[in-house]
Design a protein around this motif. Structure first.
Motif, PDB file in Angstrom:
ATOM      1  N   GLY A  88       0.857  -1.179   0.000  1.00 16.89           N
ATOM      2  CA  GLY A  88       0.000   0.000   0.000  1.00 16.89           C
ATOM      3  C   GLY A  88       0.890   1.225   0.000  1.00 16.89           C
ATOM      4  N   LEU A  89       0.319   2.371  -0.371  1.00 18.34           N
ATOM      5  CA  LEU A  89       1.105   3.597  -0.515  1.00 18.34           C
ATOM      6  C   LEU A  89       2.311   3.380  -1.423  1.00 18.34           C
ATOM      7  N   ARG A  90       2.186   2.410  -2.322  1.00 21.26           N
ATOM      8  CA  ARG A  90       3.184   2.085  -3.337  1.00 21.26           C
ATOM      9  C   ARG A  90       4.554   1.742  -2.750  1.00 21.26           C
ATOM     10  N   THR A  91       4.569   1.177  -1.550  1.00 28.59           N
ATOM     11  CA  THR A  91       5.805   0.743  -0.897  1.00 28.59           C
ATOM     12  C   THR A  91       5.758  -0.759  -0.692  1.00 28.59           C
ATOM     13  N   GLY A  92       6.899  -1.435  -0.867  1.00 26.78           N
ATOM     14  CA  GLY A  92       6.926  -2.876  -0.666  1.00 26.78           C
ATOM     15  C   GLY A  92       8.348  -3.400  -0.587  1.00 26.78           C
ATOM     16  N   PRO A  93       8.488  -4.680  -0.304  1.00 27.77           N
ATOM     17  CA  PRO A  93       9.812  -5.286  -0.178  1.00 27.77           C
ATOM     18  C   PRO A  93      10.414  -5.660  -1.528  1.00 27.77           C
ATOM     19  N   VAL A  94      11.728  -5.895  -1.506  1.00 28.12           N
ATOM     20  CA  VAL A  94      12.437  -6.368  -2.685  1.00 28.12           C
ATOM     21  C   VAL A  94      13.627  -7.196  -2.208  1.00 28.12           C
ATOM     22  N   ALA A  95      13.945  -8.251  -2.931  1.00 31.98           N
ATOM     23  CA  ALA A  95      15.098  -9.085  -2.588  1.00 31.98           C
ATOM     24  C   ALA A  95      15.639  -9.700  -3.861  1.00 31.98           C
ATOM     25  N   TYR A 108      20.843  -9.153  -1.700  1.00 33.68           N
ATOM     26  CA  TYR A 108      20.304  -7.943  -1.090  1.00 33.68           C
ATOM     27  C   TYR A 108      18.831  -8.112  -0.728  1.00 33.68           C
ATOM     28  N   ALA A 109      18.397  -7.322   0.243  1.00 38.98           N
ATOM     29  CA  ALA A 109      16.991  -7.298   0.650  1.00 38.98           C
ATOM     30  C   ALA A 109      16.698  -5.936   1.261  1.00 38.98           C
ATOM     31  N   GLY A 110      15.552  -5.384   0.916  1.00 39.69           N
ATOM     32  CA  GLY A 110      15.208  -4.073   1.446  1.00 39.69           C
ATOM     33  C   GLY A 110      13.813  -3.649   1.030  1.00 39.69           C
ATOM     34  N   LEU A 111      13.654  -2.345   0.819  1.00 40.58           N
ATOM     35  CA  LEU A 111      12.360  -1.770   0.473  1.00 40.58           C
ATOM     36  C   LEU A 111      12.447  -1.015  -0.839  1.00 40.58           C
ATOM     37  N   ARG A 112      11.307  -0.914  -1.500  1.00 41.45           N
ATOM     38  CA  ARG A 112      11.231  -0.122  -2.722  1.00 41.45           C
ATOM     39  C   ARG A 112       9.992   0.764  -2.642  1.00 41.45           C
ATOM     40  N   HIS A 113      10.011   1.825  -3.400  1.00 41.69           N
ATOM     41  CA  HIS A 113       8.847   2.707  -3.504  1.00 41.69           C
ATOM     42  C   HIS A 113       8.622   2.992  -4.975  1.00 41.69           C
ATOM     43  N   ASP A 114       7.400   2.782  -5.435  1.00 38.93           N
ATOM     44  CA  ASP A 114       7.070   2.920  -6.854  1.00 38.93           C
ATOM     45  C   ASP A 114       6.204   4.149  -7.092  1.00 38.93           C
ATOM     46  N   ILE A 115       6.396   4.768  -8.227  1.00 36.03           N
ATOM     47  CA  ILE A 115       5.463   5.770  -8.728  1.00 36.03           C
ATOM     48  C   ILE A 115       5.096   5.376 -10.156  1.00 36.03           C
ATOM     49  N   LEU A 121       4.382   3.808 -17.138  1.00 39.72           N
ATOM     50  CA  LEU A 121       5.788   3.960 -16.788  1.00 39.72           C
ATOM     51  C   LEU A 121       5.949   3.860 -15.270  1.00 39.72           C
ATOM     52  N   LEU A 122       6.608   2.799 -14.820  1.00 36.91           N
ATOM     53  CA  LEU A 122       6.789   2.539 -13.393  1.00 36.91           C
ATOM     54  C   LEU A 122       8.225   2.889 -13.015  1.00 36.91           C
ATOM     55  N   VAL A 123       8.385   3.875 -12.135  1.00 39.82           N
ATOM     56  CA  VAL A 123       9.698   4.292 -11.654  1.00 39.82           C
ATOM     57  C   VAL A 123       9.815   3.862 -10.196  1.00 39.82           C
ATOM     58  N   SER A 124      10.892   3.156  -9.862  1.00 40.09           N
ATOM     59  CA  SER A 124      11.070   2.625  -8.510  1.00 40.09           C
ATOM     60  C   SER A 124      12.392   3.092  -7.921  1.00 40.09           C
ATOM     61  N   PHE A 125      12.333   3.518  -6.654  1.00 38.99           N
ATOM     62  CA  PHE A 125      13.541   3.797  -5.883  1.00 38.99           C
ATOM     63  C   PHE A 125      13.687   2.693  -4.851  1.00 38.99           C
ATOM     64  N   ASN A 126      14.906   2.209  -4.633  1.00 41.73           N
ATOM     65  CA  ASN A 126      15.082   1.146  -3.644  1.00 41.73           C
ATOM     66  C   ASN A 126      16.260   1.439  -2.733  1.00 41.73           C
ATOM     67  N   LEU A 127      16.128   0.965  -1.510  1.00 42.28           N
ATOM     68  CA  LEU A 127      17.176   1.050  -0.509  1.00 42.28           C
ATOM     69  C   LEU A 127      17.233  -0.305   0.174  1.00 42.28           C
ATOM     70  N   ALA A 128      18.406  -0.951   0.132  1.00 48.37           N
ATOM     71  CA  ALA A 128      18.507  -2.313   0.656  1.00 48.37           C
ATOM     72  C   ALA A 128      19.850  -2.531   1.330  1.00 48.37           C
TER      73      ALA A 128
END
Length: 197
Positions: A88-95, A108-115, A121-128
């Motif tokens: 929800g709020l376009r935030t979720g996990p990534v690994a 790696y494992a962390g979180l991503r945020h999509d717009i 066009l899906l743009v994602s920022f991630n921090l892991a």
């Protein structure tokens, strides 16, 4: 996931971004640049993108090169990434896992945020957090843990699959080791929803 938990997840991502610059006096420029871009991305999302996430469980595979910027230890690379559905709020996990042809392995494992722009066009920022294993004499990444920061841009195809490109930076932000040039990966990606398999 409830909206409250989704908001907590998004705030955790923002808090993680805020915590790393505490070592800004020693942090490498690439990491800080990506973190600043990520903070701007999240700020934009908080103001202009209030849609709930609808991205399903997906598997992404990619191929490209490591160290495409400095080109001191350039090698072909492959990666596979699991992206569970968004909270929800376009935030979720990534690994994921990545390997290069010269013997480097990254997990790696962390979180991503999509717009999502214009519905396609899906743009994602991630921090892991990342673990980086090196076989050989490459030394651009030192110390544990490592941080993975970056963006990927994907175009949604009919049927839910996506094609795109991802640029990631790996380093410890010079928080744990004074000498930490870091490295990047650049990959072309293909992502498929697991519901379609």
């Amino acid at each position: 996931m409830s909206k409250g938990r989704s908001l907590a997840a998004a705030l955790s991502l923002i808090a993680g971004l805020a915590a790393i610059p505490s070592g800004a006096a020693r942090a490498d420029k690439a990491t800080m640049g990506l973190i600043s871009a990520g903070a701007a991305f999240l700020a934009y999302s908080a103001v202009f993108d209030r849609t709930e996430g609808e991205e399903p469980d997906s598997l992404s595979v990619g191929t490209g090169v490591s160290d495409p910027i400095d080109r001191e230890h350039t090698a072909g690379m492959f990666q596979v990434e699991y992206r569970p559905e968004l909270w929800g709020l376009r935030t979720g996990p990534v690994a994921g896992l990545a390997a290069t042809l010269d013997g480097r392995f990254i997990g790696y494992a962390g979180l991503r945020h999509d717009i999502l722009f214009a519905g396609r066009l899906l743009v994602s920022f991630n921090l892991a957090a990342a673990a980086y294993r090196i076989e050989g004499d490459t030394d651009e990444v030192r110390g544990l843990p490592q941080f993975r920061t970056g963006f990927d841009i994907q175009y949604k195809l009919p049927g839910g699959s996506k094609v795109g490109v991802a640029l990631q930076h790996y380093s410890n932000a010079e928080v744990f080791e004074k000498s930490n040039p870091g490295t990047e990966t650049l990959a072309f990606t293909f992502t498929i929803p697991l519901s379609g398999l």
